[in-house]
Design a protein around this motif. Structure first.
Motif, mmCIF file in Angstrom:
data_model
loop_
_atom_site.group_PDB
_atom_site.id
_atom_site.type_symbol
_atom_site.label_atom_id
_atom_site.label_comp_id
_atom_site.label_asym_id
_atom_site.label_seq_id
_atom_site.Cartn_x
_atom_site.Cartn_y
_atom_site.Cartn_z
ATOM 1 N N PHE A 1 97.000 58.855 -1.329
ATOM 2 C CA PHE A 1 96.582 58.419 -2.659
ATOM 3 C C PHE A 1 95.432 57.427 -2.579
ATOM 4 O O PHE A 1 94.582 57.369 -3.460
ATOM 5 C CB PHE A 1 97.781 57.793 -3.381
ATOM 6 C CG PHE A 1 97.500 57.371 -4.793
ATOM 7 C CD1 PHE A 1 97.513 58.299 -5.816
ATOM 8 C CD2 PHE A 1 97.220 56.049 -5.093
ATOM 9 C CE1 PHE A 1 97.253 57.919 -7.125
ATOM 10 C CE2 PHE A 1 96.955 55.659 -6.397
ATOM 11 C CZ PHE A 1 96.977 56.597 -7.409
ATOM 12 N N ASN A 2 95.414 56.640 -1.508
ATOM 13 C CA ASN A 2 94.358 55.644 -1.328
ATOM 14 C C ASN A 2 93.273 56.086 -0.346
ATOM 15 O O ASN A 2 92.464 55.266 0.083
ATOM 16 C CB ASN A 2 94.984 54.328 -0.841
ATOM 17 C CG ASN A 2 95.833 53.669 -1.899
ATOM 18 O OD1 ASN A 2 95.320 53.009 -2.795
ATOM 19 N ND2 ASN A 2 97.137 53.848 -1.824
ATOM 20 N N SER B 1 85.303 54.224 -1.226
ATOM 21 C CA SER B 1 84.342 53.185 -1.629
ATOM 22 C C SER B 1 84.561 52.762 -3.071
ATOM 23 O O SER B 1 84.512 51.573 -3.404
ATOM 24 C CB SER B 1 82.914 53.692 -1.442
ATOM 25 O OG SER B 1 82.658 54.025 -0.091
ATOM 26 N N VAL B 2 84.816 53.737 -3.947
ATOM 27 C CA VAL B 2 85.093 53.422 -5.352
ATOM 28 C C VAL B 2 86.361 52.576 -5.462
ATOM 29 O O VAL B 2 86.430 51.615 -6.244
ATOM 30 C CB VAL B 2 85.218 54.720 -6.174
ATOM 31 C CG1 VAL B 2 85.703 54.415 -7.593
ATOM 32 C CG2 VAL B 2 83.890 55.458 -6.217
ATOM 33 N N SER B 3 87.382 52.925 -4.664
ATOM 34 C CA SER B 3 88.635 52.171 -4.686
ATOM 35 C C SER B 3 88.406 50.716 -4.282
ATOM 36 O O SER B 3 88.915 49.786 -4.926
ATOM 37 C CB SER B 3 89.647 52.818 -3.733
ATOM 38 O OG SER B 3 90.821 52.054 -3.641
ATOM 39 N N VAL B 4 87.618 50.496 -3.225
ATOM 40 C CA VAL B 4 87.327 49.133 -2.770
ATOM 41 C C VAL B 4 86.555 48.359 -3.840
ATOM 42 O O VAL B 4 86.796 47.170 -4.073
ATOM 43 C CB VAL B 4 86.559 49.162 -1.441
ATOM 44 C CG1 VAL B 4 86.082 47.763 -1.061
ATOM 45 C CG2 VAL B 4 87.430 49.731 -0.325
ATOM 46 N N ILE C 1 91.693 43.578 3.024
ATOM 47 C CA ILE C 1 91.742 43.424 4.487
ATOM 48 C C ILE C 1 92.546 44.562 5.098
ATOM 49 O O ILE C 1 92.153 45.155 6.117
ATOM 50 C CB ILE C 1 92.360 42.060 4.862
ATOM 51 C CG1 ILE C 1 91.489 40.920 4.331
ATOM 52 C CG2 ILE C 1 92.509 41.935 6.375
ATOM 53 C CD1 ILE C 1 92.121 39.540 4.488
ATOM 54 N N ARG C 2 93.679 44.898 4.489
ATOM 55 C CA ARG C 2 94.511 45.986 5.004
ATOM 56 C C ARG C 2 93.743 47.303 5.027
ATOM 57 O O ARG C 2 93.851 48.073 5.984
ATOM 58 C CB ARG C 2 95.754 46.149 4.131
ATOM 59 C CG ARG C 2 96.841 45.141 4.389
ATOM 60 C CD ARG C 2 98.143 45.637 3.792
ATOM 61 N NE ARG C 2 99.199 44.659 3.896
ATOM 62 C CZ ARG C 2 100.492 44.952 3.779
ATOM 63 N NH1 ARG C 2 100.857 46.195 3.571
ATOM 64 N NH2 ARG C 2 101.403 44.015 3.888
ATOM 65 N N ILE C 3 92.987 47.561 3.981
ATOM 66 C CA ILE C 3 92.237 48.815 3.919
ATOM 67 C C ILE C 3 91.252 48.908 5.068
ATOM 68 O O ILE C 3 91.159 49.942 5.751
ATOM 69 C CB ILE C 3 91.513 48.927 2.556
ATOM 70 C CG1 ILE C 3 92.519 49.255 1.443
ATOM 71 C CG2 ILE C 3 90.419 49.995 2.605
ATOM 72 C CD1 ILE C 3 91.942 49.190 0.045
ATOM 73 N N THR D 1 101.280 51.338 -3.635
ATOM 74 C CA THR D 1 101.411 52.555 -2.818
ATOM 75 C C THR D 1 101.054 52.293 -1.355
ATOM 76 O O THR D 1 101.687 52.855 -0.454
ATOM 77 C CB THR D 1 100.539 53.684 -3.385
ATOM 78 O OG1 THR D 1 99.202 53.204 -3.633
ATOM 79 C CG2 THR D 1 101.109 54.205 -4.701
ATOM 80 N N ILE D 2 100.067 51.437 -1.093
ATOM 81 C CA ILE D 2 99.767 51.063 0.298
ATOM 82 C C ILE D 2 100.923 50.258 0.877
ATOM 83 O O ILE D 2 101.362 50.489 2.020
ATOM 84 C CB ILE D 2 98.458 50.246 0.378
ATOM 85 C CG1 ILE D 2 97.257 51.102 0.011
ATOM 86 C CG2 ILE D 2 98.265 49.692 1.800
ATOM 87 C CD1 ILE D 2 95.940 50.331 -0.023
#
Length: 417
Positions: free
Chosen positions: A25-26, A48-51, A90-92, A201-202
């Motif tokens: 999902f991410n 990139s959009v998610s970030v 940071i996790r991403i 979700t992450i």
């Protein structure tokens, strides 16, 4: 998308649970090694959009904090979501840097560590019982997300899009554009809402994966211990089933062969666990450090206002955050306990029964093998957060006590104001 699909030892694909789907999902689930250029491009654009959604929301939060620094209750609520956002950015990036390592870890896990009924029906049944509780706990993580979104939709519907003071999901402030204009408001609601869904979700995917690996690895060590208890009987059975005469000398040889086979399995298991420790060490550090702050500020936010329907999101978040600490602490302690007992299992594998049956040379070889196995099992295996936070019950208890201390400090500061 050309996503990576882990396979079991018999090459059957794994059906991923809903919790692990949070990676996809991410856009953080690893792609296949031979994934096409188009899949990689689409995945990178979406990520990139998610970030950017995270960054936009966090900037708005910090702007609000700067404008309302004297309001401790409002700042505490902003700090809560800001901590979450910074932590997950940071996790991403950590997950992105470990895509290849995650693919390798999952491949090795499902091929060599993952328990099936063929390995041991009794242990597999025991694992399933534990995993049912883990499923319940990790799926409960979705409850705060649903409450936040439902309550937000209700608040907006009550006010209407024409109102000049529509609420945001988070306390944000933007100076460079009017986020209360209907179109901008809808865009703001979408990307700040994405932050809620993405974080949860992450969070769920990483916790489920960590607990799954810890659980199955622990039971692999338990399987080694059970095999050591039956070592002498299995050595005798090998002689009865084979063509080798059942002499004292051959019993020594069969026993040592079985002992060395168990030791090799332990070493392969240790190698996988070392790989898993390196992968999860950052996640454990974020949970133990940011989690304490989150428990503190969410508790403060809950008790600082009147009990309303909106308070349910704080209650569910507190339950989820506490459950997370207890869950990972339980499985971390389980692994440590199993690896601690392994040393005793090597010592208690009834090697002394063979000493009266063997000659001095055979006994010397046997004692050397047993001593070597015991020496290599001296240290229990403990997952840790970047070598700061061992994943045990004592560490989890200390973290919860720290959260209470910080909560009391915030209450004192608020009372003085």
């Amino acid at each position: 998308m050309d996503y990576f699909v882990p396979l079991q030892f018999d090459n059957r694909p794994i059906k991923l649970p809903i919790q692990v789907a949070g990676y996809k999902f991410n856009f953080l689930w690893p792609l296949k090694e031979d994934a096409g250029i188009l899949s990689r491009l689409v995945n990178n654009i979406c990520l990139s959009v998610s970030v950017l959604c995270y960054i936009g929301t966090i900037v708005g939060e910090f702007t609000f904090i700067g404008e309302n620094i004297a309001d401790i209750a409002a700042v505490a609520e902003c700090l809560c979501t800001s901590f979450m956002g910074v932590q997950y950015i940071i996790r991403i990036f950590v997950l992105l840097s470990r895509q290849r390592a995650l693919r390798k870890l999952l491949r090795n896990f499902y091929r060599d560590i993952y328990f099936t009924p063929a390995d041991d029906a009794g242990l597999y049944k025991e694992i399933n019982s534990i995993m049912r509780f883990m499923n319940i706990f990790t799926q409960f993580y979705y409850v705060p997300m649903m409450l936040i979104l439902v309550l937000y939709v209700y608040d907006v519907a009550s006010v209407g899009l024409a109102s000049p003071d529509k609420p945001f999901i988070y306390r944000m402030s933007f100076r460079w554009y009017d986020a209360q204009v209907p179109l901008q408001f809808i865009i703001t609601a979408i990307y700040s809402g994405w932050l809620t869904i993405s974080c949860v979700t992450i969070w769920t995917a990483e916790d489920y994966t960590l607990c799954l690996v810890l659980c199955h690895a622990s039971f692999r060590y338990k399987k080694l211990r059970l095999d050591l208890q039956q070592l002498l009987e299995m050595a005798r059975a090998d002689l009865k089933c084979g063509e080798t005469p059942c002499t004292n000398q051959n019993l020594h040889i069969a026993f040592r062969r079985r002992l060395r086979e168990i030791f090799r399995r332990q070493q392969r298991l240790n190698g996988f666990v070392a790989e898993a420790k390196a992968h999860f060490t950052h996640q454990i550090f974020y949970i133990m450090s940011f989690g304490v702050l989150l428990l503190c500020v969410v508790s403060f936010q809950f008790q600082s206002g009147p009990i309303t329907v909106a308070s349910s999101k704080y209650i569910s978040w507190l339950i989820s955050q506490t459950a997370q600490f207890l869950l990972i602490g339980y499985f971390g302690q389980m692994l440590m306990d199993e690896t601690t007992e392994l040393r005793n299992s090597f010592y208690c594998c009834r090697w002394e029964d063979l000493l009266v049956l063997g000659d001095p040379h055979s006994n010397k070889l046997l004692l050397g093998d047993v001593q070597f196995a015991i020496m290599n099992s001296q240290e229990p295996i403990v997952f840790d957060g970047m070598k700061f936070f061992p994943l045990t019950y004592s560490t989890v208890s200390a973290a919860l006590r720290s959260a209470v201390s910080y909560f009391m400090f915030l209450n004192t500061m608020n009372g003085e104001n």
